[in-house]
Each structure stands twice: as structure tokens, then as C-alpha cells.
Design a protein around this motif. Structure first.
Motif, PDB file in Angstrom:
ATOM      1  N   GLN A 103       0.754  -1.039   0.160  1.00  0.00           N
ATOM      2  CA  GLN A 103      -0.026  -0.066   0.063  1.00  0.00           C
ATOM      3  C   GLN A 103       0.726   1.344  -0.003  1.00  0.00           C
ATOM      4  N   ILE A 104       1.798   1.346  -0.996  1.00  0.00           N
ATOM      5  CA  ILE A 104       2.528   2.318  -1.036  1.00  0.00           C
ATOM      6  C   ILE A 104       1.831   3.566  -1.357  1.00  0.00           C
ATOM      7  N   PRO A 105       2.086   4.837  -0.994  1.00  0.00           N
ATOM      8  CA  PRO A 105       1.139   5.999  -1.555  1.00  0.00           C
ATOM      9  C   PRO A 105       1.522   6.593  -2.919  1.00  0.00           C
ATOM     10  N   ALA A 106       0.819   7.045  -3.701  1.00  0.00           N
ATOM     11  CA  ALA A 106       1.011   7.410  -4.804  1.00  0.00           C
ATOM     12  C   ALA A 106       2.350   8.558  -5.061  1.00  0.00           C
ATOM     13  N   GLU A 107       2.636   9.206  -3.967  1.00  0.00           N
ATOM     14  CA  GLU A 107       3.582  10.227  -3.900  1.00  0.00           C
ATOM     15  C   GLU A 107       5.228   9.413  -4.307  1.00  0.00           C
ATOM     16  N   GLU A 108       5.231   8.201  -3.469  1.00  0.00           N
ATOM     17  CA  GLU A 108       6.325   7.348  -3.696  1.00  0.00           C
ATOM     18  C   GLU A 108       6.290   6.594  -4.739  1.00  0.00           C
ATOM     19  N   ARG A 109       5.194   6.278  -5.525  1.00  0.00           N
ATOM     20  CA  ARG A 109       5.259   5.752  -6.720  1.00  0.00           C
ATOM     21  C   ARG A 109       5.665   6.784  -7.860  1.00  0.00           C
ATOM     22  N   GLU A 110       5.431   8.018  -7.799  1.00  0.00           N
ATOM     23  CA  GLU A 110       5.683   8.767  -8.799  1.00  0.00           C
ATOM     24  C   GLU A 110       7.004   9.126  -8.968  1.00  0.00           C
ATOM     25  N   ALA A 111       8.018   8.983  -7.541  1.00  0.00           N
ATOM     26  CA  ALA A 111       9.327   9.100  -7.517  1.00  0.00           C
ATOM     27  C   ALA A 111       9.962   8.396  -8.478  1.00  0.00           C
ATOM     28  N   VAL A 112       9.610   7.263  -8.775  1.00  0.00           N
ATOM     29  CA  VAL A 112      10.215   6.185  -9.562  1.00  0.00           C
ATOM     30  C   VAL A 112       9.447   5.965 -11.111  1.00  0.00           C
ATOM     31  N   ALA A 113       8.796   6.845 -11.262  1.00  0.00           N
ATOM     32  CA  ALA A 113       7.941   6.754 -12.490  1.00  0.00           C
ATOM     33  C   ALA A 113       8.802   7.007 -13.907  1.00  0.00           C
ATOM     34  N   THR A 114       9.780   7.586 -13.633  1.00  0.00           N
ATOM     35  CA  THR A 114      10.796   7.436 -14.904  1.00  0.00           C
ATOM     36  C   THR A 114      11.375   6.469 -15.172  1.00  0.00           C
ATOM     37  N   VAL A 115      11.664   5.474 -14.220  1.00  0.00           N
ATOM     38  CA  VAL A 115      12.127   4.256 -14.711  1.00  0.00           C
ATOM     39  C   VAL A 115      11.069   3.039 -14.868  1.00  0.00           C
ATOM     40  N   MET A 116       9.762   3.554 -14.933  1.00  0.00           N
ATOM     41  CA  MET A 116       8.834   2.391 -15.350  1.00  0.00           C
ATOM     42  C   MET A 116       8.561   2.073 -16.697  1.00  0.00           C
ATOM     43  N   THR A 117       9.326   3.078 -17.517  1.00  0.00           N
ATOM     44  CA  THR A 117       9.435   2.571 -19.246  1.00  0.00           C
ATOM     45  C   THR A 117      10.702   2.286 -19.512  1.00  0.00           C
ATOM     46  N   GLY A 118      11.017   1.715 -20.535  1.00  0.00           N
ATOM     47  CA  GLY A 118      12.447   1.452 -21.250  1.00  0.00           C
ATOM     48  C   GLY A 118      12.931   0.121 -20.531  1.00  0.00           C
ATOM     49  N   SER A 119      14.372  -0.007 -21.393  1.00  0.00           N
ATOM     50  CA  SER A 119      15.056  -1.393 -20.704  1.00  0.00           C
ATOM     51  C   SER A 119      16.339  -1.058 -20.781  1.00  0.00           C
ATOM     52  N   LYS A 120      16.969   0.106 -20.697  1.00  0.00           N
ATOM     53  CA  LYS A 120      18.314   0.481 -20.522  1.00  0.00           C
ATOM     54  C   LYS A 120      19.075  -0.187 -19.530  1.00  0.00           C
ATOM     55  N   ALA A 121      20.294  -0.169 -19.390  1.00  0.00           N
ATOM     56  CA  ALA A 121      20.994  -0.746 -18.394  1.00  0.00           C
ATOM     57  C   ALA A 121      20.825  -0.041 -17.089  1.00  0.00           C
ATOM     58  N   LYS A 122      20.731   1.528 -17.131  1.00  0.00           N
ATOM     59  CA  LYS A 122      20.415   2.298 -15.850  1.00  0.00           C
ATOM     60  C   LYS A 122      19.091   2.058 -15.494  1.00  0.00           C
ATOM     61  N   VAL A 123      18.269   1.970 -16.596  1.00  0.00           N
ATOM     62  CA  VAL A 123      16.891   1.532 -15.851  1.00  0.00           C
ATOM     63  C   VAL A 123      16.613   0.237 -15.371  1.00  0.00           C
ATOM     64  N   ARG A 124      17.317  -0.787 -15.710  1.00  0.00           N
ATOM     65  CA  ARG A 124      17.322  -1.955 -15.067  1.00  0.00           C
ATOM     66  C   ARG A 124      17.929  -2.075 -13.641  1.00  0.00           C
ATOM     67  N   LYS A 125      18.957  -1.151 -13.630  1.00  0.00           N
ATOM     68  CA  LYS A 125      19.515  -1.049 -12.420  1.00  0.00           C
ATOM     69  C   LYS A 125      18.802  -0.499 -11.381  1.00  0.00           C
ATOM     70  N   ALA A 126      17.943   0.739 -11.777  1.00  0.00           N
ATOM     71  CA  ALA A 126      17.173   1.490 -11.154  1.00  0.00           C
ATOM     72  C   ALA A 126      15.980   0.510 -10.506  1.00  0.00           C
ATOM     73  N   LEU A 127      15.484  -0.298 -11.415  1.00  0.00           N
ATOM     74  CA  LEU A 127      14.272  -1.154 -11.345  1.00  0.00           C
ATOM     75  C   LEU A 127      14.826  -2.154  -9.999  1.00  0.00           C
ATOM     76  N   GLN A 128      15.736  -2.660 -10.176  1.00  0.00           N
ATOM     77  CA  GLN A 128      16.529  -3.706  -9.337  1.00  0.00           C
ATOM     78  C   GLN A 128      16.362  -2.907  -7.902  1.00  0.00           C
ATOM     79  N   LEU A 129      16.962  -1.726  -7.772  1.00  0.00           N
ATOM     80  CA  LEU A 129      17.222  -1.158  -6.859  1.00  0.00           C
ATOM     81  C   LEU A 129      16.002  -0.879  -5.898  1.00  0.00           C
ATOM     82  N   GLU A 130      14.903  -0.577  -6.729  1.00  0.00           N
ATOM     83  CA  GLU A 130      13.560  -0.257  -6.187  1.00  0.00           C
ATOM     84  C   GLU A 130      12.953  -1.904  -5.904  1.00  0.00           C
TER      85      GLU A 130
END
Length: 606
Positions: free
Chosen positions: A251-278
Motif C-alpha cells: 500500500q505504497i502511497p502515490a507520491e512514492e510511486r511517482e518518484a520512480v515513474a521515470t524508470v517504469m518505461t524502457g529497458s536500458k542498463a541504467k533503467v534495469r539497475k534502478a528497477l532492481q534497486l527499487e
């Protein structure tokens, strides 16, 4: 006569005139005869030498022409052989000069053709060499020392044209593959690390060898990069799905979800790394909120159980659902169960949606049945009654069709999977049949309750008489005020409300006081009746818009009690037959209801 012959004769005449003129001159001068003879000899010699010289020159010309003809003829034969054409043949008779001219002209023409063919051959060979170097194919096999024929040149031109088309198609394919390779490398943030990759990406496009081997290697490289890209995208998408699932569970609030919205698209190495951290962050948070996460999974499990029509036994079979020991092992069990349920639902999604549609239609059908027995529906405000009747008629047609379609689809599915399709712990068609049977039994029970109630009310009225309904304004009258006596038209009652066993009771018209009294002692039956009037007796009024009064047996002992309904053996072959039987009973009940309304209306008028 030819002009040349005329000119020859004129020349002879001129010569004759000249000699005559010379003789005249010599005579005038007085040149002796011997000198005249000498001078004439000189003139003859000059003329003869001149003619001999002219003849020699013409003879020389003739010889040159004949020699030229021979040379031209020889060369022409050689050229015809080289050019693969038929030898030259002079048409008709001709002079030496004309023959030499024609042969010379033909030789010049043949030489020109030979030269053009040699030049075209050389040009085609140059083009073939260039194309073959680019395409890495062998050169065209042709003799460059000989003069090619027209057919050979045509084949050579066609071959070169084919090479050009091949080059164009391979170059286009190379450009497309190169563009895709560059995009994949950019997406994967990959730099060319082999000589081939550098040749593809960094070198000039025109310098790349468009051989079949290189094209195949290009396609293989692209497939490898696309496979890595698809794997990377699958990993990123899996991480995103895991993130969304953890968001919902935690039940993560919307504010915290919007903070990682930039990495919710794409599949570059930096995006993958950010997703893994999340994901790592959320997993750690999940371990800290184990109970909350497991409860969220249980809510989702309950939803899937509802969607998959699980019975209570099937739900209780998953014992961890009821455990309160919130550990990592319990979470893993819940995760495995939710994955299994998701897969099960996706495999049977179409069937479950069909069952859900039937459930909704069945609930709507039961609602229409409930409204059909509600007297308040006859108020018909806003045309609701007409709309409901139309919807009910439409549902009565579509519901059996839906059941038949589901039956066919389920039978096909059961044949394919070699197992039964279960809904709420039983086969779906058995479940449908049971629902129809329960509905029919419920209607039968309600019908018997109404019959028993009406029978008891009729018996009470026959024994004690019906209680008149006094208007409110007369409640203040004295208790001794006599009421009006109402007569009862017994013929209508005997035909509508009672069977043949009670008709003798109403053989006459008897008026009684509205005051109820105890039955007299003795064995003789007491003849009673209700007072007729404008108002309908209470018992008949309540049942006016429901079922008709049906009494089986005598007035005191007929009918079935509510606690002991009659037993019947039901045999239902199919859902469609169940529905047809139900529709026939419903039609009979409707007709009985209409008859009851007519009889009650007759009682009121009487």
C-alpha cells in the motif's frame, strides 16, 4: 548509245579536224612531204603515248580495285566470322568499282560493330568486376579476346543487371539491419568490440562487402542483440510487475510511486539497475511488514477463489490461508498459491467468464420472478411493468441458449483435458440443474403455503363467517347498533374457491350477523356464509393478485400442511428440459392467477 561512246566519236572527229588543220598549215607554209610525214609521226606518237599512259593508269586503277576487292572480301569474311553473322553476298551483277565500294562500306560497318561490341564487353566486364567485389561472387565467365555475339552480350547485360538488383536489395537489407543493430546497441549501451561490429557500425556503408556470409552474420548479430534486448525487456518488465505487486501489497502511497515513474518505461542498463534497486528496497520493506503483505495476498486469493468459483472445501484445502504465523515460509506458500491460481484462471478464463455471465443472468431471472409475485408491480409507474415484462421475456429466451452454449464448450474442454470442469465443488451442468431444481421446489413450497393459508382462511370463514370491514367514521357508534346484512352469491364461490366436496354447503343463500360466534355443539354441521357487499372479504383480497385458490379433498381435511410437502421423484435430462418444464408450470400458474382475479372481481360486483 552511251554518252561515253558519243564522246569517243566526238574525240575522233576533233582529232581528225586537228590533223586536217595541221595539213593545211603545212601546205601554206610549204613544208615538204617528208617533213609532213615526220611531223605526222610525231603527232601520232604524242597521241599514242598519251593514250597509252591513260590506258596504263586505268589498268592500274582496275588492278587496285580488284586487289581492294580481294582484301575487303577477305577481311569481311573474317569480320563476319568474328561477329557471328552471315557472310556478305552481293546481290545481282555489278561492276568492279561498285563491288569494291560495297565491300569497303560493309567492312567499315563490320569494323564499327566489332569496336562497339568490344567496348561494351569491356564496360560490362568492369561493372561485373566491381559488383562481384562488393557481392563477393565469381566473375562472369566470358572470353575477352574474342568478339562477343549479340546473344552473349545480352546475357552478360542481364547478368550485370541481376548483380545490380542483388546489390541494391542487399544494400537495403544491410542498411536496415545496421540501423536496427545501432538502435539495439544504444538500447543495451553496447559498444562495438569486434572488427566485424566496427566494420558494420563505423565504416562507410559502400565499403561493406555485401556477401551472403556477411548478411547472414549481420542477421545473426542482430538476433543476438534483439535476444539480449528482449531478455532485458523481460527482466525489466518482470521487475516492474514485481514493483507494482509490492506497491499494492505494501500500500505504497502515490507520491512514492511517482518518484520512480521515470524508470517504469524502457529497458536500458541504467533503467534495469534502478528497477532492481527499487525491488530490493521494497523486498526489504516487505520483510518488515510481513503480516500486512500476507493479508494483502489473502485478499487477492479470495478474489481469485470467487472468480474461479472455488467451493468451501477447495478454499479450506489451502491451510496456510488460516495460519497466523507470519513468516517468510508462509509468504512463499502464499506467493506460490497465487501464481498457481493466476495461471489456472488464465487457462479457464473464457469458461469462467461464461459461468459468470450465467450467474448474472440467473440472478436477474430470479429477481424478475420475485417481482412477478409482488402485487405492487401493477402500479406501473413510468411503464416499468412493460419494460420488466420485455426484459423477462428476452431473458427466458437467452438463458437456455447460454446454458446450451456453456454445456457444449465445457464438454469440449473436458474431452481435451480429460477431467471434469468444476464450479463450486461440482460439475457446472449439475450445478445449473440443481439451481433450477431448487427454484422449482421453492415455487412449489410457496404455492403450497398459499394454498394452505387460503384453505385455512376459507374454513374459518365457513365456520364463523367473515368479519366486515367497518369504516373508521363508524367506530364511534354504540355497540348495539345493528349492522347491515350482506348477502352472498354462492354460485361464484362454489365455482372459484372450493371443490366439489364443499358445494352442498353453499346450496342456498344464508345471511348471518357479522359478529363471530362459537360453533354449536352437536354432530350436525352448521351452515354459515359471509355477508356479501361491495368490499371483498379480507382473505380473498389478499390473494387476488396471487395464485388461485386450489383445495384438494374435503373442506376440513384436504390439502397438505406446510411441514410435510408432497414428495416427488424428479428426473431432469438436461437444463433445457428443466427450463421447459418450469416454463409450462409458470404458464399454468399465470392462467390460474388470471382465473382467480376474474372470480374475485365477480364476487366484488355481486
Amino acid at each position: 548509245m552511251r554518252r561515253s561512246e558519243v564522246l569517243a566519236e566526238e574525240s575522233i572527229v576533233c582529232l581528225q579536224k586537228a590533223l586536217n588543220h595541221l595539213r593545211e598549215i603545212w601546205e601554206l607554209i610549204g613544208i615538204p612531204e617528208d617533213q609532213r610525214l615526220q611531223r605526222t609521226e610525231v603527232v601520232k606518237k604524242h597521241i599514242k603515248d598519251l593514250l597509252d599512259m591513260m590506258i596504263a593508269e586505268e589498268e592500274s586503277l582496275k588492278e587496285r580495285l580488284i586487289k581492294s576487292i580481294a582484301i575487303c572480301q577477305k577481311e569481311l569474311n573474317t569480320l563476319c566470322s568474328e561477329l557471328h553473322v552471315e557472310p556478305f553476298q552481293e546481290e545481282g551483277e555489278t561492276t568492279i568499282l561498285q563491288l569494291e565500294k560495297d565491300l569497303r562500306t560493309q567492312v567499315e560497318l563490320m569494323r564499327k560493330q566489332k569496336k562497339e561490341r568490344k567496348q561494351e564487353l569491356k564496360l560490362l566486364q568492369e561493372q561485373d568486376q566491381e559488383l562481384c567485389e562488393i557481392l563477393c561472387t565469381p566473375h562472369y565467365d566470358i572470353d575477352s579476346t574474342s568478339v562477343p555475339s549479340l546473344e552473349e552480350l545480352s546475357q552478360f547485360r542481364q547478368h550485370v543487371a541481376t548483380l545490380r538488383e542483388t546489390k541494391a536489395s542487399r544494400h537495403e537489407e544491410f542498411v536496415n539491419i545496421k540501423r536496427q543493430i545501432i538502435l539495439c546497441m544504444e538500447e543495451l549501451e553496447h559498444t562495438p568490440d569486434t572488427s566485424f561490429e566496427r566494420d558494420v557500425v563505423c565504416e562507410d556503408e559502400d565499403a561493406f562487402c555485401l556477401s551472403l556470409e556477411n548478411i547472414a552474420t549481420l542477421q545473426k548479430l542482430l538476433q543476438q542483440l534483439e535476444m539480449r534486448k528482449s531478455q532485458n525487456e523481460a527482466v525489466c518488465e518482470g521487475l516492474r510487475a514485481q514493483i507494482r505487486e509490492l506497491w499494492d501489497r505494501l500500500q505504497i502511497p502515490a507520491e512514492e510511486r511517482e518518484a520512480v515513474a521515470t524508470v517504469m518505461t524502457g529497458s536500458k542498463a541504467k533503467v534495469r539497475k534502478a528497477l532492481q534497486l527499487e525491488v530490493d528496497r521494497l523486498e526489504e520493506l516487505k520483510m518488515q511488514n510481513m503480516k500486512k503483505v500476507i493479508e494483502a495476498i489473502r485478499v487477492e486469493l479470495a478474489q481469485y477463489w470467487d472468480q474461479c468459483f472455488y467451493s468451501q472445501e477447495q478454499r479450506q484445502a489451502f491451510a496456510p490461508y488460516y495460519s497466523e504465523d507470519y513468516t517468510e515460509n508462509l509468504l512463499q506458500l502464499h506467493d506460490a498459491e497465487i501464481v498457481q491460481l493466476r495461471n489456472y484462471y488464465e487457462v479457464h478464463k473464457e469458461l469462467f467468464e461464461g459461468v459468470q455471465k450465467w450467474e448474472e443472468s440467473w440472478k436477474l431471472f430470479l429477481e424478475f420472478e420475485r417481482k412477478a409475485s409482488d402485487p405492487s408491480r401493477f402500479t406501473n409507474r413510468g411503464g416499468n411493468l412493460l419494460k420488466e415484462e420485455k426484459q423477462r421475456a428476452k431473458l427466458q429466451k437467452t438463458l437456455p441458449k447460454l446454458e446450451e452454449e456453456l454445456k457444449a464448450r465445457i464438454e469440449m474442454w473436458e474431452q481435451e483435458h480429460s477431467k471434469a470442469f468444476v464450479v463450486n465443488g461440482q460439475k457446472f451442468m449439475e450445478y445449473v440443474t440443481e439451481q433450477w431444481e431448487m427454484h422449482r421446489l421453492e415455487k412449489e413450497r410457496a404455492k403450497q403455503e398459499r394454498q394452505l393459508k387460503n384453505k385455512k382462511q376459507t374454513e374459518t370463514e365457513m365456520l364463523y363467517g367473515s368479519t366486515p370491514r367497518t369504516p373508521n367514521k363508524r367506530r364511534g357508534l354504540a355497540p348495539g347498533t345493528p349492522g347491515k346484512v350482506r348477502k352472498l352469491n354462492t354460485t361464484t364461490v362454489s365455482n372459484a374457491t372450493v371443490n366439489s366436496s364443499i358445494r352442498p354447503v353453499f346450496s342456498g343463500t344464508v345471511c348471518r350477523s357479522p359478529v363471530s360466534r362459537l360453533p354449536p355443539s352437536g354432530s350436525k354441521p352448521v351452515t354459515t356464509s359471509t355477508c356479501s357487499g361491495k368490499k371483498t372479504p379480507r382473505g380473498l383480497k389478499h390473494g387476488a393478485n396471487k395464485e388461485n385458490l386450489e383445495l384438494n379433498g374435503s373442506i376440513l381435511s384436504g390439502g397438505y400442511p406446510a411441514s410435510a410437502p408432497p414428495r416427488r421423484n424428479f428426473s431432469i435430462n438436461s437444463v433445457a428440459s428443466t427450463y421447459s418444464e418450469f416454463a409450462r408450470e409458470l404458464s399454468k400458474a399465470s392462467k390460474s392467477d388470471a382465473t382467480s382475479r376474474i372470480l374475485n372481481s365477480t364476487n366484488i360486483q355481486s
